[in-house]
Design a protein around this motif. Structure first.
Motif, short mmCIF file in Angstrom:
data_model
loop_
_atom_site.label_atom_id
_atom_site.label_comp_id
_atom_site.label_asym_id
_atom_site.label_seq_id
_atom_site.Cartn_x
_atom_site.Cartn_y
_atom_site.Cartn_z
N MET A 1 -33.99 21.96 -14.20
CA MET A 1 -35.39 22.69 -14.66
C MET A 1 -35.12 23.20 -16.24
N GLN A 2 -36.43 23.41 -16.78
CA GLN A 2 -36.41 23.89 -18.13
C GLN A 2 -36.85 25.25 -17.96
N ALA A 3 -36.27 26.30 -18.90
CA ALA A 3 -36.31 27.50 -18.69
C ALA A 3 -36.87 28.16 -19.99
N ARG A 4 -37.68 27.32 -20.63
CA ARG A 4 -37.97 27.70 -22.05
C ARG A 4 -38.74 29.20 -22.11
N GLY A 5 -38.50 29.92 -23.26
CA GLY A 5 -39.22 31.11 -23.22
C GLY A 5 -38.35 32.47 -22.66
N LEU A 6 -37.57 31.89 -21.73
CA LEU A 6 -36.80 32.90 -21.18
C LEU A 6 -35.35 33.43 -21.79
N GLY A 7 -34.84 34.57 -21.67
CA GLY A 7 -33.56 35.09 -22.37
C GLY A 7 -32.34 34.97 -21.32
N ALA A 8 -31.14 34.79 -21.69
CA ALA A 8 -30.20 34.84 -21.26
C ALA A 8 -29.16 36.05 -21.52
N VAL A 9 -28.15 36.17 -20.87
CA VAL A 9 -27.20 37.13 -21.27
C VAL A 9 -25.83 36.71 -21.27
N LEU A 10 -24.98 36.89 -22.20
CA LEU A 10 -23.85 36.64 -22.34
C LEU A 10 -22.60 37.76 -22.50
N SER A 26 -7.72 37.23 -18.36
CA SER A 26 -7.73 38.04 -19.74
C SER A 26 -8.67 37.18 -20.69
N ASN A 27 -9.18 36.06 -20.16
CA ASN A 27 -10.19 35.33 -21.14
C ASN A 27 -11.27 34.95 -20.23
N ALA A 28 -12.47 35.47 -20.58
CA ALA A 28 -13.67 35.25 -20.11
C ALA A 28 -14.83 35.15 -20.73
N ALA A 29 -15.85 34.35 -20.43
CA ALA A 29 -17.12 34.67 -20.78
C ALA A 29 -18.23 34.20 -19.58
N LEU A 30 -18.88 35.12 -19.28
CA LEU A 30 -20.03 35.15 -18.11
C LEU A 30 -21.34 34.92 -18.85
N ALA A 31 -21.60 33.71 -18.53
CA ALA A 31 -22.99 33.25 -19.09
C ALA A 31 -23.98 33.28 -17.65
N VAL A 32 -24.99 34.19 -18.17
CA VAL A 32 -26.04 34.46 -17.00
C VAL A 32 -27.23 34.02 -17.57
N ALA A 33 -27.96 32.62 -16.90
CA ALA A 33 -29.31 32.33 -17.47
C ALA A 33 -30.08 32.49 -16.28
N SER A 74 -27.00 27.25 -24.67
CA SER A 74 -27.77 26.15 -25.43
C SER A 74 -28.48 25.22 -24.50
N GLU A 75 -27.61 24.42 -23.84
CA GLU A 75 -28.28 23.37 -23.16
C GLU A 75 -29.23 23.72 -22.13
N ALA A 76 -29.10 25.12 -21.34
CA ALA A 76 -29.72 25.54 -20.30
C ALA A 76 -31.29 25.53 -20.72
N GLY A 77 -31.43 25.25 -22.05
CA GLY A 77 -32.85 25.63 -22.76
C GLY A 77 -33.29 27.02 -23.10
N VAL A 78 -32.59 27.84 -22.64
CA VAL A 78 -33.17 29.33 -22.79
C VAL A 78 -33.49 29.62 -24.42
#
Ligand code: ZN
Ligand code: ZN
Length: 349
Positions: A1-10, A26-33, A74-78
């Motif tokens: 599903m596309q989520a255009r127009g919406l913001g995400a948090v890194l 000790s190495n992590a990036a949490l992507a919240v779409a 980027s691929e999540a379409g946010v």
């Protein structure tokens, strides 16, 4: 599903990652779409990440956890991604931009105007408070035990070593910060790390230390005296103690952090010592030793039930002596809960 127009948090600040999903590596990036969340880490943490992480899919990055998190967003379409400006270096931002197609880079990453996670973290739930209570109780025990090691001729470093060794044996994961043991004239240094200096026959010894238990930091300071005190030392101690107790009493839900600071500062002003009180009254504490809110002059943040802060006024007379007394408290609707009930009265060794 596309989520255009919406913001995400890194989220990349490790204590924030831990707070949000439980992962402690000790190495992590949490992507919240919108509607999905993924934790990116590397191969060293494959097992640990699956074991600890709650509420996010675990992705083991082949190259860069941060880069792959950005590509995934980027691929999540946010449309845009808010990142933690306070915790992101210029080099990291460059790497983030390079990880997504050039056509998408304009305006994609935006530094969050307000701290993203620290506002959530500053109010602790009862499970977190239970961890902090246990860490603080261990600190109190260590202080009481180390008193018998404090004697003229022993080095500051030896006192710190005794504290830290006992902390580890008692189950601490580590110390919250570099242990402060500042004796004699060195007690006039607000942040006098333990050195090879020997404790004098007479003078103050300030101990400021904390342990980490279940990820949560404790923090407390006590100042004891070796030998007979001068009237000036005794007066300074009594004034700091009164300032500390007055501020603890003022630290109730609804009070502003600035009011609590002023409660301590006012007492020291009346005692003619205000100019020697050279730092803020306290700070939030939790997964990190210093976190929001800051209990300082003019701070407008209002205390809320569940906030955990330190109250630590001190006075420092250059080349003479210093005194600081610090407790960690939980803000409640009425009187604060004191997590560090070690003796505060005059201790002469
Ligand atoms: Zn401290
Ligand atoms: Zn502190």
């Amino acid at each position: 599903m596309q989520a255009r127009g919406l913001g995400a948090v890194l989220v990349t600040h490790l204590p924030d990652v831990r707070y949000l999903c439980g992962f402690t590596g000790s190495n992590a990036a949490l992507a919240v779409a919108p509607r999905r969340t993924a934790l990116f880490t590397d191969g060293r943490y494959t097992g640990q990440a699956r074991e600890e992480t709650v509420g996010a899919r675990v992705v083991i990055a082949k190259k860069s956890a941060l880069g792959e998190a950005c590509a995934w967003l980027s691929e999540a379409g946010v449309e845009r991604v808010f990142f933690e400006g306070e915790h992101t270096t210029v080099a990291q931002l460059e790497a983030m931009r390079k990880a997504i197609p050039a056509s998408r880079r304009r305006g994609f990453f935006q530094a969050a105007g307000d701290p993203l996670v620290s506002a959530l973290r500053q109010v602790k739930d009862e499970d977190e408070i239970a961890h902090m209570r246990a860490a603080a109780a261990l600190g109190v025990r260590l202080f009481e035990d180390v008193l018998e090691k404090i004697a003229p001729g022993v080095t500051e470093a030896a006192i710190a070593a005794e504290l830290e060794y006992a902390a580890r044996l008692a189950g601490a994961e580590g110390m919250s910060f570099e242990t402060i043991v500042a004796a004699g004239r060195r007690s006039a240094l607000p942040h006098g790390r333990a050195t090879a200096a020997r404790l004098p026959r007479r003078g103050f010894v300030t101990l400021d230390f904390g342990v980490i238990l279940n990820g949560y930091c404790s923090d407390m300071t006590r100042t004891v005296h070796l030998g007979r005190a001068t009237p000036q030392e005794r007066e300074a101690y009594d004034a700091v103690l009164e300032a500390e107790q007055t501020a603890v009493n003022a630290a109730r839900a609804g009070a502003s952090c600035g009011d609590v600071d002023e409660a301590a500062r006012g007492v020291l002003r009346d005692a003619g010592l205000a100019k020697h009180f050279t730092h803020s009254t306290g700070h939030g504490v939790g997964l990190e030793i210093h976190e929001a809110p800051r209990v300082g002059a003019g701070q407008k943040t209002r205390l809320e039930p569940g906030m955990v802060v330190t109250i630590e006024p001190g006075v420092y007379l250059p080349d003479a002596f210093g005194v600081r007394i610090e407790d960690t408290i939980v803000v409640r609707r009425g009187e604060a809960e004191i997590l560090t009930p070690a003796p505060r009265g005059w201790i002469e060794l």
